[in-house]
Write a protein that holds these residues in place. Structure first.
Motif, PDB file in Angstrom:
ATOM      1  N   ARG A 148       0.827  -1.214   0.000  1.00 20.09           N
ATOM      2  CA  ARG A 148       0.000   0.000   0.000  1.00 20.09           C
ATOM      3  C   ARG A 148       0.856   1.257   0.000  1.00 20.09           C
ATOM      4  NH1 ARG A 148      -3.183  -3.220   3.607  1.00 20.09           N
ATOM      5  NH2 ARG A 148      -2.270  -2.196   5.417  1.00 20.09           N
ATOM      6  N   ARG A 149       1.985   1.217   0.708  1.00 18.52           N
ATOM      7  CA  ARG A 149       2.887   2.373   0.697  1.00 18.52           C
ATOM      8  C   ARG A 149       3.570   2.513  -0.659  1.00 18.52           C
ATOM      9  NH1 ARG A 149       4.317   4.729   5.593  1.00 18.52           N
ATOM     10  NH2 ARG A 149       5.383   6.220   4.229  1.00 18.52           N
ATOM     11  N   ALA A 150       3.884   1.394  -1.297  1.00 21.30           N
ATOM     12  CA  ALA A 150       4.502   1.452  -2.625  1.00 21.30           C
ATOM     13  C   ALA A 150       3.552   2.061  -3.646  1.00 21.30           C
ATOM     14  CB  ALA A 150       4.941   0.055  -3.069  1.00 21.30           C
ATOM     15  N   TYR A 151       2.249   1.779  -3.522  1.00 25.29           N
ATOM     16  CA  TYR A 151       1.279   2.379  -4.439  1.00 25.29           C
ATOM     17  C   TYR A 151       1.319   3.902  -4.349  1.00 25.29           C
ATOM     18  CZ  TYR A 151      -0.876  -2.314  -4.143  1.00 25.29           C
ATOM     19  OH  TYR A 151      -1.119  -3.662  -4.150  1.00 25.29           O
ATOM     20  N   ILE A 152       1.576   4.412  -3.157  1.00 26.59           N
ATOM     21  CA  ILE A 152       1.587   5.856  -2.930  1.00 26.59           C
ATOM     22  C   ILE A 152       2.932   6.477  -3.294  1.00 26.59           C
ATOM     23  CG2 ILE A 152       1.379   7.662  -1.159  1.00 26.59           C
ATOM     24  CD1 ILE A 152      -0.511   5.711   0.347  1.00 26.59           C
ATOM     25  N   ASN A 153       4.028   5.839  -2.854  1.00 22.03           N
ATOM     26  CA  ASN A 153       5.357   6.436  -2.967  1.00 22.03           C
ATOM     27  C   ASN A 153       6.191   5.924  -4.137  1.00 22.03           C
ATOM     28  OD1 ASN A 153       4.852   6.209   0.349  1.00 22.03           O
ATOM     29  ND2 ASN A 153       5.566   8.190  -0.372  1.00 22.03           N
ATOM     30  N   GLY A 154       5.790   4.801  -4.742  1.00 26.17           N
ATOM     31  CA  GLY A 154       6.567   4.259  -5.852  1.00 26.17           C
ATOM     32  C   GLY A 154       7.637   3.280  -5.419  1.00 26.17           C
ATOM     33  N   ALA A 155       8.253   3.522  -4.269  1.00 22.19           N
ATOM     34  CA  ALA A 155       9.293   2.617  -3.760  1.00 22.19           C
ATOM     35  C   ALA A 155       9.353   2.751  -2.246  1.00 22.19           C
ATOM     36  CB  ALA A 155      10.651   2.940  -4.368  1.00 22.19           C
ATOM     37  N   CYS A 156       9.475   1.614  -1.553  1.00 21.12           N
ATOM     38  CA  CYS A 156       9.578   1.644  -0.098  1.00 21.12           C
ATOM     39  C   CYS A 156      10.273   0.382   0.384  1.00 21.12           C
ATOM     40  CB  CYS A 156       8.210   1.780   0.564  1.00 21.12           C
ATOM     41  SG  CYS A 156       7.131   0.335   0.385  1.00 21.12           S
ATOM     42  N   ALA A 157      10.645   0.383   1.657  1.00 19.00           N
ATOM     43  CA  ALA A 157      11.346  -0.775   2.215  1.00 19.00           C
ATOM     44  C   ALA A 157      11.047  -0.912   3.694  1.00 19.00           C
ATOM     45  CB  ALA A 157      12.858  -0.638   2.013  1.00 19.00           C
ATOM     46  N   ALA A 158      11.041  -2.156   4.163  1.00 15.94           N
ATOM     47  CA  ALA A 158      10.892  -2.427   5.590  1.00 15.94           C
ATOM     48  C   ALA A 158      12.118  -1.906   6.331  1.00 15.94           C
ATOM     49  CB  ALA A 158      10.740  -3.928   5.819  1.00 15.94           C
ATOM     50  N   ALA A 159      11.883  -1.296   7.485  1.00 16.58           N
ATOM     51  CA  ALA A 159      13.004  -0.710   8.217  1.00 16.58           C
ATOM     52  C   ALA A 159      12.686  -0.623   9.702  1.00 16.58           C
ATOM     53  CB  ALA A 159      13.318   0.682   7.672  1.00 16.58           C
ATOM     54  N   LYS A 160      13.728  -0.349  10.468  1.00 12.42           N
ATOM     55  CA  LYS A 160      13.578  -0.165  11.918  1.00 12.42           C
ATOM     56  C   LYS A 160      14.566   0.906  12.347  1.00 12.42           C
ATOM     57  CE  LYS A 160      14.007  -2.637  16.347  1.00 12.42           C
ATOM     58  NZ  LYS A 160      12.741  -2.131  16.887  1.00 12.42           N
ATOM     59  N   LYS A 161      14.088   1.857  13.146  1.00 12.90           N
ATOM     60  CA  LYS A 161      14.985   2.901  13.632  1.00 12.90           C
ATOM     61  C   LYS A 161      16.073   2.293  14.506  1.00 12.90           C
ATOM     62  CE  LYS A 161      13.214   7.542  13.569  1.00 12.90           C
ATOM     63  NZ  LYS A 161      13.060   8.756  14.383  1.00 12.90           N
ATOM     64  N   VAL A 162      17.271   2.803  14.367  1.00 11.51           N
ATOM     65  CA  VAL A 162      18.399   2.310  15.152  1.00 11.51           C
ATOM     66  C   VAL A 162      18.248   2.800  16.588  1.00 11.51           C
ATOM     67  CG1 VAL A 162      20.903   2.475  15.478  1.00 11.51           C
ATOM     68  CG2 VAL A 162      19.947   2.166  13.180  1.00 11.51           C
ATOM     69  N   ALA A 163      18.319   1.870  17.534  1.00 10.69           N
ATOM     70  CA  ALA A 163      18.164   2.219  18.953  1.00 10.69           C
ATOM     71  C   ALA A 163      19.507   2.409  19.655  1.00 10.69           C
ATOM     72  CB  ALA A 163      17.368   1.132  19.668  1.00 10.69           C
ATOM     73  N   PHE A 224      15.956   7.611  -7.678  1.00  9.05           N
ATOM     74  CA  PHE A 224      14.577   7.473  -7.194  1.00  9.05           C
ATOM     75  C   PHE A 224      14.535   7.517  -5.671  1.00  9.05           C
ATOM     76  CE2 PHE A 224      14.380   5.217 -11.313  1.00  9.05           C
ATOM     77  CZ  PHE A 224      13.368   5.959 -11.912  1.00  9.05           C
ATOM     78  N   PRO A 225      13.592   8.256  -5.085  1.00  9.89           N
ATOM     79  CA  PRO A 225      13.442   8.264  -3.627  1.00  9.89           C
ATOM     80  C   PRO A 225      12.798   6.967  -3.150  1.00  9.89           C
ATOM     81  CG  PRO A 225      11.723   9.601  -4.630  1.00  9.89           C
ATOM     82  CD  PRO A 225      12.641   9.169  -5.752  1.00  9.89           C
ATOM     83  N   VAL A 226      13.281   6.463  -2.030  1.00 13.62           N
ATOM     84  CA  VAL A 226      12.745   5.241  -1.432  1.00 13.62           C
ATOM     85  C   VAL A 226      12.307   5.571  -0.012  1.00 13.62           C
ATOM     86  CG1 VAL A 226      13.189   2.839  -0.803  1.00 13.62           C
ATOM     87  CG2 VAL A 226      14.318   3.818  -2.821  1.00 13.62           C
ATOM     88  N   THR A 227      11.053   5.288   0.294  1.00 11.52           N
ATOM     89  CA  THR A 227      10.506   5.576   1.615  1.00 11.52           C
ATOM     90  C   THR A 227      10.746   4.401   2.555  1.00 11.52           C
ATOM     91  OG1 THR A 227       8.760   6.944   0.656  1.00 11.52           O
ATOM     92  CG2 THR A 227       8.413   6.158   2.904  1.00 11.52           C
TER      93      THR A 227
END
Length: 265
Positions: A148-163, A224-227
């Motif tokens: 669903r995020r890719a439909y909006i942004n074109g490109a995205c990836a699973a991620a986790k903020k560094v703690a 290309f931007p990746v979210t």
């Protein structure tokens, strides 16, 4: 597919990128998943990570199950080692993974394997998810969120903020600086792209002979931007033997021990 055929495919007229990006987030797109299972398992002592049994099932089964159950995934392409192709085809049939449309050989690098998978997707493919089979903790609802995020942004990836606090070290491992962590993320998979973005990124990577470690870097290289999307659950990669215990504990907690192919039907 020959090199020339690959180049013709990715350098054919590329539709305007934004025409393939939907803002409604409601699905309706044809989405493909490429599951990378061609790793050599060098840091696992030469064992094929994707075929190791963890919490009662081969590691590969968990990722395939997640994409099988994903509402937004229409097909699955498995990229495997040449000498494991036939075994994995039998494995897919035994477990009843009906969305698997092809099992194709990997390349000499991760980028080549990823491209091999992409070149094998359906001509109807509008969006593609690239996922490492060595990450068995991915969930169907997470995959759907990312699509669903890719439909909006074109490109995205699973991620986790560094703690953790991150340090930069110099000679003899002496700290040189402390890196602000508010903008730092650990990126995993799936990594998702519109088919047009992936084609354009692959074309530039091949032209530049770029060496990239993941598909996000390939898209970045093409401008290309990746979210990045925080997925809210562990998504560990099985890399060394010590990783198995942590991943197995989570899988057992979620699913219970000794699940088999009958549980997927």
């Amino acid at each position: 597919m020959s090199i020339s055929e690959k180049i013709r495919k990715i350098t054919s007229p590329i539709a305007k990128i934004m025409n393939n990006v939907s803002g409604n987030g409601s699905g309706g797109h044809y989405c493909s998943a490429v599951v990378l299972a061609a790793g050599s398992g060098t840091r696992m002592g030469g064992v094929s990570k994707q075929l190791m049994e963890v919490a009662g099932r081969p590691v590969l089964a968990y990722s395939l199950e997640a994409f099988q159950k994903s509402e937004h995934t229409n097909e699955i392409i498995i990229v495997a080692k040449q000498d494991e192709l036939e075994f994995i085809k039998e494995f897919v049939d035994a477990y009843g993974f009906t969305k698997v449309s092809k099992v194709v050989p990997g390349g000499s690098t991760r980028m080549e394997s990823s491209m091999n998978g992409f070149f094998a997707v359906s001509e109807n493919c509008e969006y593609v998810a690239i996922h490492d089979a060595a990450r068995p903790l991915i969930l169907p609802e997470t995959i759907d969120l990312l699509f669903r995020r890719a439909y909006i942004n074109g490109a995205c990836a699973a991620a986790k903020k560094v703690a953790d606090t991150i340090k930069s070290a110099g000679k003899l491992n002496v700290i040189e600086s402390t890196i602000p962590r508010d903008k730092l993320y650990a990126v995993s998979t799936p990594q998702l792209f519109s088919a047009s973005i992936y084609r354009a990124s692959a074309a530039k990577a091949m032209k530049d002979e770029a060496e990239v470690t993941d598909d996000c870097a390939m898209a970045e290289n093409a401008g290309f931007p990746v979210t990045l999307v925080e997925i809210g659950h562990p998504n560990y990669k099985l890399t060394v033997p010590e990783d198995i215990e942590a991943v197995e504990a989570i899988l057992l907690y979620r699913n219970g021990p000794r699940l088999n192919e009958n549980d997927l039907r």
